[in-house]
Scaffold this motif. Structure first.
Motif, mmCIF file in Angstrom:
data_model
loop_
_atom_site.group_PDB
_atom_site.id
_atom_site.type_symbol
_atom_site.label_atom_id
_atom_site.label_comp_id
_atom_site.label_asym_id
_atom_site.label_seq_id
_atom_site.Cartn_x
_atom_site.Cartn_y
_atom_site.Cartn_z
ATOM 1 N N SER A 188 0.833 -1.199 0.000
ATOM 2 C CA SER A 188 0.000 0.000 0.000
ATOM 3 C C SER A 188 0.864 1.244 0.000
ATOM 4 O O SER A 188 1.993 1.244 0.509
ATOM 5 N N GLU B 206 0.031 5.531 0.592
ATOM 6 C CA GLU B 206 -1.033 6.479 0.899
ATOM 7 C C GLU B 206 -0.445 7.784 1.421
ATOM 8 O O GLU B 206 0.709 7.840 1.852
ATOM 9 N N SER C 238 -4.238 9.556 -15.329
ATOM 10 C CA SER C 238 -5.285 8.740 -14.721
ATOM 11 C C SER C 238 -6.643 9.370 -14.972
ATOM 12 O O SER C 238 -6.767 10.591 -15.051
ATOM 13 N N ARG D 226 -8.861 9.194 -12.807
ATOM 14 C CA ARG D 226 -9.337 9.585 -11.474
ATOM 15 C C ARG D 226 -8.485 10.742 -10.973
ATOM 16 O O ARG D 226 -7.296 10.585 -10.713
ATOM 17 N N ILE E 259 -6.499 10.861 -5.998
ATOM 18 C CA ILE E 259 -6.146 9.557 -5.445
ATOM 19 C C ILE E 259 -5.299 9.792 -4.197
ATOM 20 O O ILE E 259 -4.242 10.435 -4.265
ATOM 21 N N MET F 91 -3.424 3.808 -2.690
ATOM 22 C CA MET F 91 -3.532 2.688 -3.619
ATOM 23 C C MET F 91 -2.993 1.452 -2.896
ATOM 24 O O MET F 91 -2.064 1.539 -2.100
ATOM 25 N N HIS G 57 -6.557 2.055 -10.679
ATOM 26 C CA HIS G 57 -6.792 3.440 -10.249
ATOM 27 C C HIS G 57 -6.766 4.394 -11.431
ATOM 28 O O HIS G 57 -6.438 5.584 -11.279
#
Length: 542
Positions: free
Chosen positions: A470, A472, A494, A496, A499, A502, A532
């Motif tokens: 992970s 973050e 991306s 998105r 973010i 992930m 993502h």
């Protein structure tokens, strides 16, 4: 027929006499000691009582189990029996004598001819085993049971079991049925015995799948790893020939498929060593457990973590010792995870060239939990990076062994005094993330477990080990997206826009080699990025 002439009563008397000479183990002792021999030989109290009283006829496996239980009990109380009294060849002779005496003269003649025809022309000579092993007795007849191949209360298995028996030359390779098809561990199983074979054989099948013939030791290894429905059954790549679904007794690698845990293998160094189940590496769905475990009290700008779940045999008994903590500190000092963290932090102005690991202050430290920390400081701005390695043994909260290796970083914002001081973009990139994932994987699965074992890769598994990767960023102190603290440009654009974290997960054996780790981290990064919105990422970008 008098009691003295009754072959069943004579066999029961011999077993009771052995029980007496072994020190009178109780029925409960015999239940315990037959169970210790494995699932195939485990016997219920009522069954043992029937065999000792001569109420029902024992098969040879049951005779072996009771004889060996008596031998073990005598050793437990410090008065071992003479080897001659538990010799398997002698007891097989007793059992064959009983079985033949229970048949009429014509049945004996027919069975004798059938057994002689079944004997292989060049019998495989097995090495002499311990007293409890089933050794070759080439002169004896095959065990008469009256069962048929595929027979029993599961008629759907009759034809498939018959087909396998024919394809693998069952009379020579397996022997005769020793009981009907029955359910065992979620599968259909039928055992076979032949006096020239060193161990029992069987045919087994998962519901809806084709049967496979194998040694009993392979079936027991599948059971020890969680059972065939969970770990799978041998596939065609492991058969002696594509059209002969038989696993050889000398096999050292068996490919498995069809289990709920995905593809796996049974492996062993040689045919004298026990089997070990290992998963074949593949991506799995992350559970999010790594996110909720060992959360930082103050959220860093960037948190990169490898969180591992290690379902090991006997895990309830593992404890963290002083020697284990010393092993961990020695391994942490020299491991590549420490070197990677130090090199990355050095780019952000860290003062010390290497990590100094210590027990984490104010963290839970006991015989089930260990947490170690290394802080790389700068001056006067404060810490640049903090590395942590943690392990927790099973408890009511966490029923399996869990570990983690992580890096927390404080990243200077664009155009801040800190960034102007170090004179470059302080964000790590995807190449840094890949290196951290690889080395943190090693630290979580092979370094942290040294608190409880000196050889983590050798501990047998009872389930699927996993590593959840992970990355973050904190969103509590200021609005932040991951691209503020991690350079994601190698992933491209991306779909998105925002973010903040992930994650992705992999299952693989503990101790997987470095090249395989790098390959699977690459696969994991691609999957994580694609999930993502970075849909153009492939291996060439990494």
């Amino acid at each position: 027929m008098s009691t003295e002439e009754d072959p069943l009563a004579r066999m029961a008397g011999r077993l009771r006499q052995l029980q007496l000479r072994a020190g009178r183990p109780s029925l409960n002792d015999l239940v315990r000691l037959t169970a210790a021999q494995g699932k195939r030989r485990a016997m219920k109290r009522s069954t043992i009582q029937e065999k000792l009283k001569g109420i029902s006829t024992p098969d040879f496996v049951q005779v072996q189990a009771i004889v060996d239980a008596c031998r073990r009990y005598a050793e437990e109380i410090g008065h071992p029996l003479p080897v001659s009294e538990t010799d398997p060849e002698q007891w097989h002779g007793y059992w064959t004598e009983m079985a033949q005496a229970q048949m009429g003269p014509r049945s004996q003649q027919v069975r004798g001819r059938h057994a002689e025809a079944m004997l292989p022309r060049e019998p495989v000579v097995s090495p002499a085993g311990p007293p409890e092993s089933f050794r070759e007795i080439p002169s004896a007849t095959a065990p008469p049971t009256g069962s048929t191949v595929g027979g029993g209360p599961h008629p759907s298995q009759y034809r498939p079991f018959q087909d396998v028996f024919t394809k693998v030359n069952g009379p020579a390779q397996l022997g005769q049925p020793n009981g009907d098809v029955h359910e065992d561990g979620g599968a259909f199983v039928q055992y076979f015995e032949a006096v020239w074979l060193p161990e029992s054989m069987l045919i087994c099948a998962l519901p809806g799948q084709k049967p496979v013939a194998m040694p009993a030791s392979v079936w027991e290894a599948l059971g020890a790893a969680g059972g065939a429905p969970q770990v799978g059954m041998p596939d065609q790549d492991s058969f002696i020939a594509p059209d002969q679904p038989l696993i050889e007794r000398d096999a050292t690698l068996i490919e498995l498929s069809g289990g709920s845990l995905g593809p796996g293998q049974l492996v062993r160094a040689n045919n004298q060593q026990p089997w070990q189940w290992l998963p074949k590496p593949h991506l799995i769905q992350p559970t999010g457990r790594g996110h909720s475990s060992w959360r930082p009290t103050a959220e860093p700008d960037l948190l990169i973590r490898a969180f591992a779940v290690l379902p090991w045999q006997g895990q309830e008994g593992f404890r963290i010792s002083k020697a284990g903590r010393n092993r961990l500190l020695a391994a942490l000092t020299a491991c590549e995870f420490s070197q990677t963290v130090a090199a990355l932090a050095g780019r952000l102005g860290a003062l010390q060239p290497s990590l100094k690991w210590e027990r984490e202050p104010d963290a839970s430290q006991n015989n089930r939990s260990a947490q170690y920390i290394a802080v790389l400081p700068t001056s006067p701005q404060g810490p640049v990076a903090t590395a942590r390695v943690m392990l927790h043994c099973p408890s009511g909260i966490r029923p399996v062994i869990t570990t983690a290796a992580e890096l927390r970083m404080e990243i200077p914002l664009a155009n801040s005094p800190r960034q102007q001081e170090i004179r470059h973009d302080g964000r790590p990139g995807i190449a840094d993330l890949k290196q951290l994932f690889v080395t943190a994987w090693h630290a979580a699965t092979e370094i942290a477990p040294q608190t409880i074992t000196s050889d983590p890769a050798a501990v047998p598994l009872i389930g699927q080990p996993s590593v959840e990767f992970s990355v973050e960023t904190s969103t509590s102190d200021r609005p932040s997206v991951l691209s503020d603290v991690l350079d994601l440009s190698a992933f491209g654009a991306s779909s998105r826009p925002s973010i903040s974290e992930m994650r992705v997960a992999v299952t693989a054996p503990v101790g997987i080699d470095r090249a395989a780790q790098e390959r699977w981290v690459t696969e994991a990064l691609i999957d994580m990025a694609n999930g993502h919105g970075f849909v153009d990422v492939d291996a060439t970008a990494l």
